[in-house]
Enzyme design. Structure first.
Site, PDB file in Angstrom:
ATOM      1  N   GLY A 110      40.493  30.260   1.354  1.00  0.00           N
ATOM      2  CA  GLY A 110      41.739  29.570   1.709  1.00  0.00           C
ATOM      3  C   GLY A 110      42.934  30.472   1.490  1.00  0.00           C
ATOM      4  O   GLY A 110      44.028  30.025   1.128  1.00  0.00           O
TER       5      GLY A 110
ATOM      6  N   ARG B 146      41.994  11.704  -3.768  1.00  0.00           N
ATOM      7  CA  ARG B 146      41.294  12.990  -3.590  1.00  0.00           C
ATOM      8  C   ARG B 146      39.886  12.777  -3.060  1.00  0.00           C
ATOM      9  O   ARG B 146      39.368  13.604  -2.331  1.00  0.00           O
ATOM     10  CB  ARG B 146      41.278  13.764  -4.907  1.00  0.00           C
ATOM     11  CG  ARG B 146      42.678  14.142  -5.369  1.00  0.00           C
ATOM     12  CD  ARG B 146      42.628  14.984  -6.627  1.00  0.00           C
ATOM     13  NE  ARG B 146      43.941  15.177  -7.199  1.00  0.00           N
ATOM     14  CZ  ARG B 146      44.484  14.416  -8.171  1.00  0.00           C
ATOM     15  NH1 ARG B 146      43.805  13.408  -8.672  1.00  0.00           N
ATOM     16  NH2 ARG B 146      45.681  14.677  -8.634  1.00  0.00           N
TER      17      ARG B 146
ATOM     18  N   ALA C  17      44.977  32.121   3.283  1.00  0.00           N
ATOM     19  CA  ALA C  17      46.234  32.024   4.039  1.00  0.00           C
ATOM     20  C   ALA C  17      46.958  30.710   3.749  1.00  0.00           C
ATOM     21  O   ALA C  17      47.974  30.409   4.377  1.00  0.00           O
ATOM     22  CB  ALA C  17      45.960  32.142   5.539  1.00  0.00           C
TER      23      ALA C  17
ATOM     24  N   ASP D  39      46.042  19.475 -14.905  1.00  0.00           N
ATOM     25  CA  ASP D  39      46.210  18.208 -15.619  1.00  0.00           C
ATOM     26  C   ASP D  39      46.546  18.474 -17.088  1.00  0.00           C
ATOM     27  O   ASP D  39      47.401  17.803 -17.676  1.00  0.00           O
ATOM     28  CB  ASP D  39      44.921  17.377 -15.515  1.00  0.00           C
ATOM     29  CG  ASP D  39      44.464  17.265 -14.075  1.00  0.00           C
ATOM     30  OD1 ASP D  39      45.123  16.567 -13.308  1.00  0.00           O
ATOM     31  OD2 ASP D  39      43.467  17.921 -13.713  1.00  0.00           O
TER      32      ASP D  39
ATOM     33  N   GLY E 261      39.806  23.572  -4.753  1.00  0.00           N
ATOM     34  CA  GLY E 261      39.856  22.641  -3.613  1.00  0.00           C
ATOM     35  C   GLY E 261      39.318  21.271  -3.992  1.00  0.00           C
ATOM     36  O   GLY E 261      38.319  21.161  -4.714  1.00  0.00           O
ATOM     37  N   ASN E 262      39.960  20.229  -3.514  1.00  0.00           N
ATOM     38  CA  ASN E 262      39.610  18.848  -3.898  1.00  0.00           C
ATOM     39  C   ASN E 262      38.550  18.207  -3.026  1.00  0.00           C
ATOM     40  O   ASN E 262      38.456  18.538  -1.848  1.00  0.00           O
ATOM     41  CB  ASN E 262      40.881  17.995  -3.863  1.00  0.00           C
ATOM     42  CG  ASN E 262      41.679  18.135  -5.133  1.00  0.00           C
ATOM     43  OD1 ASN E 262      41.109  18.165  -6.214  1.00  0.00           O
ATOM     44  ND2 ASN E 262      43.002  18.228  -4.990  1.00  0.00           N
TER      45      ASN E 262
ATOM     46  N   HIS F  85      39.056  15.544 -12.191  1.00  0.00           N
ATOM     47  CA  HIS F  85      40.406  15.780 -11.647  1.00  0.00           C
ATOM     48  C   HIS F  85      40.683  14.665 -10.633  1.00  0.00           C
ATOM     49  O   HIS F  85      40.619  14.864  -9.420  1.00  0.00           O
ATOM     50  CB  HIS F  85      40.472  17.172 -11.011  1.00  0.00           C
ATOM     51  CG  HIS F  85      41.800  17.434 -10.355  1.00  0.00           C
ATOM     52  ND1 HIS F  85      42.984  17.464 -11.052  1.00  0.00           N
ATOM     53  CD2 HIS F  85      42.128  17.653  -9.065  1.00  0.00           C
ATOM     54  CE1 HIS F  85      43.976  17.698 -10.220  1.00  0.00           C
ATOM     55  NE2 HIS F  85      43.487  17.803  -9.007  1.00  0.00           N
TER      56      HIS F  85
HETATM   57  P1  NAD Z   1      46.484  24.532   2.412  1.00  0.00           P
HETATM   58  O1  NAD Z   1      46.110  23.601   3.500  1.00  0.00           O
HETATM   59  O2  NAD Z   1      47.847  25.120   2.375  1.00  0.00           O
HETATM   60  O3  NAD Z   1      45.473  25.763   2.367  1.00  0.00           O
HETATM   61  C1  NAD Z   1      44.089  25.578   2.480  1.00  0.00           C
HETATM   62  C2  NAD Z   1      43.566  26.767   3.255  1.00  0.00           C
HETATM   63  O4  NAD Z   1      42.139  26.689   3.234  1.00  0.00           O
HETATM   64  C3  NAD Z   1      43.994  26.759   4.728  1.00  0.00           C
HETATM   65  O5  NAD Z   1      44.613  28.009   5.026  1.00  0.00           O
HETATM   66  C4  NAD Z   1      42.678  26.567   5.485  1.00  0.00           C
HETATM   67  O6  NAD Z   1      42.635  27.285   6.715  1.00  0.00           O
HETATM   68  C5  NAD Z   1      41.681  27.154   4.475  1.00  0.00           C
HETATM   69  N1  NAD Z   1      40.312  26.712   4.699  1.00  0.00           N
HETATM   70  C6  NAD Z   1      39.873  25.514   5.149  1.00  0.00           C
HETATM   71  N2  NAD Z   1      38.537  25.532   5.273  1.00  0.00           N
HETATM   72  C7  NAD Z   1      38.120  26.740   4.864  1.00  0.00           C
HETATM   73  C8  NAD Z   1      36.859  27.358   4.764  1.00  0.00           C
HETATM   74  N3  NAD Z   1      35.729  26.725   5.116  1.00  0.00           N
HETATM   75  N4  NAD Z   1      36.797  28.632   4.312  1.00  0.00           N
HETATM   76  C9  NAD Z   1      37.919  29.292   3.958  1.00  0.00           C
HETATM   77  N5  NAD Z   1      39.156  28.769   4.041  1.00  0.00           N
HETATM   78  C10 NAD Z   1      39.250  27.502   4.479  1.00  0.00           C
HETATM   79  O7  NAD Z   1      46.157  23.772   1.033  1.00  0.00           O
HETATM   80  P2  NAD Z   1      46.626  24.154  -0.436  1.00  0.00           P
HETATM   81  O8  NAD Z   1      47.900  23.447  -0.734  1.00  0.00           O
HETATM   82  O9  NAD Z   1      46.534  25.622  -0.649  1.00  0.00           O
HETATM   83  O10 NAD Z   1      45.491  23.379  -1.283  1.00  0.00           O
HETATM   84  C11 NAD Z   1      44.132  23.818  -1.239  1.00  0.00           C
HETATM   85  C12 NAD Z   1      43.235  22.811  -1.966  1.00  0.00           C
HETATM   86  O11 NAD Z   1      43.547  22.784  -3.365  1.00  0.00           O
HETATM   87  C13 NAD Z   1      43.369  21.365  -1.483  1.00  0.00           C
HETATM   88  O12 NAD Z   1      42.090  20.762  -1.413  1.00  0.00           O
HETATM   89  C14 NAD Z   1      44.200  20.713  -2.584  1.00  0.00           C
HETATM   90  O13 NAD Z   1      44.005  19.312  -2.645  1.00  0.00           O
HETATM   91  C15 NAD Z   1      43.624  21.416  -3.790  1.00  0.00           C
HETATM   92  N6  NAD Z   1      44.400  21.352  -5.035  1.00  0.00           N
HETATM   93  C16 NAD Z   1      43.705  21.226  -6.198  1.00  0.00           C
HETATM   94  C17 NAD Z   1      44.379  21.187  -7.414  1.00  0.00           C
HETATM   95  C18 NAD Z   1      43.652  21.026  -8.711  1.00  0.00           C
HETATM   96  O14 NAD Z   1      44.319  20.818  -9.740  1.00  0.00           O
HETATM   97  N7  NAD Z   1      42.330  21.120  -8.786  1.00  0.00           N
HETATM   98  C19 NAD Z   1      45.782  21.295  -7.412  1.00  0.00           C
HETATM   99  C20 NAD Z   1      46.459  21.426  -6.194  1.00  0.00           C
HETATM  100  C21 NAD Z   1      45.750  21.456  -5.008  1.00  0.00           C
HETATM  101  C1  LMR Z   2      47.169  17.865  -7.730  1.00  0.00           C
HETATM  102  O1  LMR Z   2      46.721  17.290  -8.710  1.00  0.00           O
HETATM  103  O2  LMR Z   2      48.376  18.159  -7.604  1.00  0.00           O
HETATM  104  C2  LMR Z   2      46.217  18.240  -6.630  1.00  0.00           C
HETATM  105  O3  LMR Z   2      44.935  17.784  -6.898  1.00  0.00           O
HETATM  106  C3  LMR Z   2      46.705  17.809  -5.305  1.00  0.00           C
HETATM  107  C4  LMR Z   2      46.573  16.318  -5.150  1.00  0.00           C
HETATM  108  O4  LMR Z   2      46.006  15.879  -4.158  1.00  0.00           O
HETATM  109  O5  LMR Z   2      47.072  15.588  -6.027  1.00  0.00           O
END
Ligand code: NAD
Ligand code: LMR
Length: 286
Positions: free
Chosen positions: A11, A97, A13, A158, A129-130, A186
C-alpha cells in the site's frame, strides 16, 4: 559499512505510507542502519508509486540503499527482514472495521502466501490494514513455514490514544504516563485498561477517578478512530504511521526497561485467551 536490511511496505502509494516512508528514511526505525525498500502496490497505482519512489530518491538519505516498485508481492517481499502490511481499503464514515473484511481478506491470504515463499525466515511482519487482527491471522495461516510469532497486528495506535487522552486529562505530557494497556482487538471491543497505569509514578485511577475512566475514557479510546473520520473526513494517517514505527522499533530494539507497550500477537493461551487468536496484550521485548 553495515549490510543493508530489506524493508517491504504494501500500500506504498497510500496515505499512511506517504508518512511512514519518509520517517523511515529519516532513520526513525533503525537509527544508522542502512536499508533497501521494496514497495508494493496494485497495478493501477504503480505510476503513483513511482512518483513516491522519485521523491524518496530526492531526499538523498544516506540510509536508503535502493528502492524498487512492485505489483508482485513475492518480488516485494523477497528476502525481507521487516514488512509493513499497510495496503488495504480504509473505512469511511458510518462503517465498522469488520465491514472491510470481505474486500481486504483476499489481500492478506495472497500476501501471507507470498511471505511464506519469499521472505527471510525471521521476518517481522506488522499488519496495519483493517481489520488488522483478523488480517494478521489470515496472513499467518497462509504462511505455514514461518513461525507464528513473526506476525503481529497494530494496536499501538490505540495504546498511544489511551496515553494521549489520559495525559491530556491530567494536564501532563505523555511522557509522564507509564503502563497503559490495550487488550483485544483493534475494534470497538478493545479494552483500554488503566488499572496498572501511572501518572508521574502515581496510580492513574487516583488522578482521574473511576467515573471518568469507566464512563468516558474507555469509550473515547474505543471510538477514537471513528471520531477522527467524523471530524477529518478520512481515517487517521499521521498517527497511524507514527504508531507503526513505534511498534516495529520496539519489536526490533526492545521496550524501555521496566515498561511495556500493547501489541496484537498470536495468543499462547495466556490470560485465558484462545491459543492462536491474534490478540492485543501488554508486551515487553528484551
Ligand atoms: P489508502 O487507501 O490511502 O492506501 C491504501 C493503499 O493500499 C492504496 O494505495 C491501495 O492502492 C493499496 N492497496 C490496495 N490493495 C492492495 C494490494 N492488494 N496490494 C498492495 N497495495 C494495495 O489507505 P490508508 O489511509 O493508507 O490506510 C490503509 C489501511 O490501514 C486501511 O485498511 C486503514 O483502515 C488501516 N488503518 C489501520 C490502523 C490501525 O491502527 N491498525 C490505523 C489507521 C488505518
Ligand atoms: C483507526 O483506528 O484510526 C483506523 O483503524 C482507521 C479506522 O477505520 O478507524
Amino acid at each position: 559499512m553495515k549490510t543493508p536490511v530489506h524493508i517491504a511496505v504494501s500500500g506504498a502509494a497510500g496515505q499512511i505510507s506517504y508518512s511512514l516512508l519518509f520517517r523511515l528514511i529519516g532513520g526513525e526505525l533503525l537509527g544508522d542502519q542502512p536499508f533497501t525498500l521494496g514497495l508494493l502496490e496494485v497495478p493501477q497505482s504503480i505510476e503513483a508509486l513511482e512518483g513516491v519512489a522519485m521523491e524518496l530518491t530526492d531526499c538523498a538519505s544516506p540510509l536508503l540503499h535502493g528502492v524498487a516498485c512492485h505489483s508482485d508481492p513475492e518480488a516485494a517481499f523477497a528476502d525481507a527482514d521487516v514488512v509493513f502490511l499497510v495496503g488495504a481499503r480504509p473505512r469511511g464514515p458510518g462503517m465498522e472495521r469488520q465491514d472491510l473484511l470481505e474486500v481486504n481478506a483476499g489481500i492478506f491470504s495472497a500476501q501471507g502466501k507470498a511471505l511464506n515463499a519469499a521472505a527471510k525466515r525471521n521476518v517481522k511482519v506488522l499488519v496495519v490494514g483493517n481489520p488488522a487482527n483478523t488480517n494478521a491471522l489470515i496472513a499467518r495461516c497462509n504462511a505455514p513455514d514461518l513461525p507464528p510469532e513473526n506476525f503481529t497486528a497494530m494496536t499501538r495506535l490505540d495504546h498511544n490514544r489511551a496515553v494521549g487522552l489520559l495525559a491530556e486529562r491530567c494536564g501532563r505530557p505523555a511522557g509522564a504516563i507509564r503502563q497503559a494497556i490495550v487488550w483485544g482487538n483493534h475494534s470497538t471491543t478493545q479494552y483500554p485498561d488503566l488499572s496498572h497505569a501511572t501518572v508521574d509514578g502515581r496510580p492513574a485511577l487516583d488522578c482521574v477517578g473511576r467515573d471518568w475512566y469507566e464512563q468516558e475514557f474507555i469509550a473515547a479510546v474505543q471510538q477514537r478512530g471513528a471520531e477522527v473520520i467524523r471530524v477529518r473526513g478520512k481515517s487517521s494517517v499521521g498517527s497511524a504511521a507514527n504508531a507503526a514505527i513505534g511498534h516495529m522499533r520496539d519489536w526490533l530494539s526492545g521496550t524501555p526497561a521496566g515498561e511495556w507497550t500493547s501489541m496484537a500477537v498470536s495468543s499462547d493461551g495466556s490470560y485465558g485467551i484462545e491459543p492462536g487468536l491474534v490478540y492485543s496484550y501488554p508486551v515487553e521485548i528484551h
